[in-house]
Design a protein around this motif. Sequence first.
Motif, short mmCIF file in Angstrom:
data_model
loop_
_atom_site.label_atom_id
_atom_site.label_comp_id
_atom_site.label_asym_id
_atom_site.label_seq_id
_atom_site.Cartn_x
_atom_site.Cartn_y
_atom_site.Cartn_z
N ASN A 1 -2.35 -4.64 -22.07
CA ASN A 1 -1.85 -3.28 -22.11
C ASN A 1 -3.01 -2.29 -22.24
OD1 ASN A 1 0.74 -4.22 -21.96
ND2 ASN A 1 1.36 -3.57 -24.01
N SER A 2 -3.12 -1.38 -21.28
CA SER A 2 -4.18 -0.38 -21.32
C SER A 2 -3.83 0.70 -22.34
CB SER A 2 -4.35 0.27 -19.95
OG SER A 2 -3.27 1.15 -19.68
N PRO A 3 -4.83 1.35 -22.93
CA PRO A 3 -4.54 2.42 -23.90
C PRO A 3 -3.71 3.55 -23.29
CG PRO A 3 -6.84 1.74 -24.06
CD PRO A 3 -6.27 1.07 -22.84
N GLU A 4 -4.01 3.95 -22.02
CA GLU A 4 -3.30 5.08 -21.40
C GLU A 4 -1.81 4.78 -21.24
OE1 GLU A 4 -6.81 4.40 -18.49
OE2 GLU A 4 -5.89 3.27 -20.15
N ALA A 5 -1.50 3.61 -20.64
CA ALA A 5 -0.11 3.26 -20.38
C ALA A 5 0.64 2.96 -21.68
CB ALA A 5 -0.03 2.07 -19.44
N VAL B 1 9.54 8.01 -20.31
CA VAL B 1 8.19 7.90 -19.76
C VAL B 1 8.08 8.71 -18.47
CG1 VAL B 1 6.52 6.32 -18.70
CG2 VAL B 1 7.69 5.66 -20.81
N VAL B 2 9.08 8.57 -17.59
CA VAL B 2 9.07 9.30 -16.32
C VAL B 2 9.07 10.80 -16.55
CG1 VAL B 2 10.42 9.82 -14.25
CG2 VAL B 2 10.14 7.45 -14.99
N ARG B 3 9.97 11.28 -17.37
CA ARG B 3 10.07 12.71 -17.62
C ARG B 3 8.83 13.23 -18.35
NH1 ARG B 3 15.87 15.10 -18.95
NH2 ARG B 3 14.77 16.84 -17.99
N GLY B 4 8.25 12.39 -19.17
CA GLY B 4 7.06 12.80 -19.90
C GLY B 4 5.82 12.91 -19.05
N THR B 5 5.77 12.20 -17.95
CA THR B 5 4.58 12.23 -17.10
C THR B 5 4.78 13.02 -15.81
OG1 THR B 5 5.27 10.09 -16.17
CG2 THR B 5 3.66 10.03 -17.94
N LEU B 6 6.01 12.98 -15.28
CA LEU B 6 6.27 13.63 -13.99
C LEU B 6 7.21 14.82 -14.09
CD1 LEU B 6 6.81 10.42 -11.78
CD2 LEU B 6 4.67 11.62 -12.28
N GLY B 7 7.80 15.05 -15.26
CA GLY B 7 8.82 16.09 -15.37
C GLY B 7 10.07 15.66 -14.63
N SER B 8 11.01 16.58 -14.47
CA SER B 8 12.22 16.31 -13.72
C SER B 8 12.70 17.59 -13.08
CB SER B 8 13.33 15.75 -14.64
OG SER B 8 13.90 16.79 -15.40
N ALA B 9 13.71 17.46 -12.25
CA ALA B 9 14.28 18.64 -11.60
C ALA B 9 14.83 19.63 -12.62
CB ALA B 9 15.38 18.22 -10.63
N GLU C 1 0.82 -1.21 0.00
CA GLU C 1 0.00 0.00 0.00
C GLU C 1 0.86 1.26 0.00
OE1 GLU C 1 -3.29 0.78 -0.33
OE2 GLU C 1 -3.36 -1.31 -1.00
N GLU C 2 2.07 1.18 0.53
CA GLU C 2 2.96 2.34 0.54
C GLU C 2 3.43 2.72 -0.87
OE1 GLU C 2 6.23 2.22 3.33
OE2 GLU C 2 5.23 0.67 4.51
N ILE C 3 3.40 1.76 -1.78
CA ILE C 3 3.90 2.02 -3.13
C ILE C 3 2.84 1.74 -4.19
CG2 ILE C 3 6.32 1.57 -2.53
CD1 ILE C 3 5.94 -1.26 -3.74
N ARG C 4 1.61 1.63 -3.79
CA ARG C 4 0.52 1.30 -4.73
C ARG C 4 0.52 2.32 -5.87
NH1 ARG C 4 -4.24 -1.75 -4.13
NH2 ARG C 4 -5.92 -1.13 -5.55
N PRO C 5 0.61 1.85 -7.12
CA PRO C 5 0.80 2.79 -8.24
C PRO C 5 -0.50 3.25 -8.89
CG PRO C 5 1.09 0.56 -9.01
CD PRO C 5 0.81 0.46 -7.52
N ASP C 6 -0.36 4.33 -9.65
CA ASP C 6 -1.43 4.81 -10.52
C ASP C 6 -1.23 4.33 -11.95
OD1 ASP C 6 -2.87 6.62 -8.59
OD2 ASP C 6 -0.89 7.54 -8.51
N LEU C 7 0.00 4.01 -12.29
CA LEU C 7 0.36 3.44 -13.59
C LEU C 7 1.48 2.42 -13.35
CD1 LEU C 7 0.59 6.72 -15.70
CD2 LEU C 7 -0.97 4.83 -16.22
N ALA D 1 -1.81 -0.46 -17.02
CA ALA D 1 -0.47 -1.04 -17.09
C ALA D 1 -0.12 -1.35 -18.53
CB ALA D 1 -0.41 -2.32 -16.25
N ALA D 2 1.18 -1.44 -18.79
CA ALA D 2 1.64 -1.82 -20.13
C ALA D 2 3.03 -2.41 -20.05
CB ALA D 2 1.65 -0.61 -21.07
N MET D 3 3.26 -3.41 -20.89
CA MET D 3 4.58 -4.03 -21.02
C MET D 3 5.06 -3.83 -22.45
SD MET D 3 5.79 -7.98 -20.39
CE MET D 3 6.29 -7.72 -18.68
N VAL D 4 6.33 -3.46 -22.59
CA VAL D 4 6.95 -3.32 -23.90
C VAL D 4 7.99 -4.42 -24.06
CG1 VAL D 4 8.70 -1.68 -23.04
CG2 VAL D 4 8.12 -1.71 -25.48
N PHE D 5 8.16 -4.89 -25.28
CA PHE D 5 9.07 -6.00 -25.57
C PHE D 5 10.18 -5.47 -26.48
CE2 PHE D 5 4.90 -7.53 -24.63
CZ PHE D 5 5.10 -8.61 -23.79
#
Length: 416
Positions: free
Chosen positions: A299-303, A376-384, A149-155, A340-344
């Motif tokens: 694989n969900s459309p969003e992810a 993906v990280v920078r595209g959704t959360l930005g960065s410092a 529960e401490e790390i339960r994700p949204d994606l 969720a989504a997995m890439v190969f």
Amino acid sequence: MFLTSDDLNHLITLRHTMHSQPEISGEEEMTARLVVETLTPLRPTKILTGLGGHGVAAVFAGTSPGPTLLIRSELDALPIEEKNDLPYRSTIAGKGHLCGHDGHATVLLALAQGLSRQPPARGRVVLLFQPAEETGAGAAAVIADPRFEEIRPDLAFSLHNFPGIPLGHAALMTGPVNCASRGLKIAFSGKTAHASQPETGISPMQAISQLMPALTALSHGAPPAPDFRLATVTHAKLGEPAFGIAPGDAEIWVTLRSLTDDGMASLCKQAEALARATAESHGLGLTMDYHDIFLHCENSPEATALIAAALDAQSIPHGPHGLPMRASEDFGRFRTFCPAAMVFLGAGETHPALHNPDYDFPDELIGIGARVFMTVVRGTLGSADGPAVLGIAKASPPFYRKTQTRRHQAIAPRRQ
């Protein structure tokens, strides 16, 4: 580029160390320790250990609220003897990293290196090193752990290497990408007899002779057909290895496979009905139980859109090559509570297949996989260093809005 040549050389050496010391499902203690030792100097916000067994999670938190992205790799190897002449080949008899989990884990360690230098501007990135993927038990154990529960994700995201498509290309599509599967163990019990008087016992010989072809006859079609079914007899045992005893018991192990979980429910019902009818017609006792249970990966459309945008940004060719695949993946459980989504990632058109004794993960994929996930990280959360770059993060998505405050506050950043 967030990884230097020195970084990549160090990561490759790390991957080779992991490869030479394989641990099978449920035994990943040394591998988990190596992961933690590598993560600790990178100063993640938090490291959780012992998740669902030997699982490890590293959290990199931004300075403002936002969604939680989980990126998963695996830790376990296979109970297969490696047949390679590599200087870093397995040093443990009968065990080998012949599916590439050593490489997948190294991709996440490369991503951790990048996140330590360019943390997300908001939200959290959770790097999950999951145990026991090969048996289908690890994801369920991690999710059942109260600390999840401490790390339960949204994606949720993951990758797998894919022999058979060009090195560095990618296979990606929405919808089912890995089949559901499970092992069904069928045990018949009768009555032993002296081999000179078989008529005084109850032998299961005819029963298993009839049931094995009947089970395989349940197979139908091929992915992506919605009604795809495959029943593969993987093991059979009749009595004891002795000439003086007519058998009184027998076992059949069969792997059931379908495109979706709904199809699996139907296939299980058919296989069980066959086993019961066979046991009844031959006067045998019957027990049935399931093992290695995998849900289908979808694989969900969003992810999927986020990964596709990252692949395009990195100029990586991609398409639905070979998807959906008949093989199963434990990542399917994560899509039950978030997109969720997995890439190969292609390992090469002529590369040895997964689970082959001469397979080895291509080191070239370490940097490629890490760059895709960092995008993906920078595209959704930005960065410092700047805002989100894929145009996704300007408005909080519906699956995130309801829980953003509680989840962000669960682990506050402590980076200095």
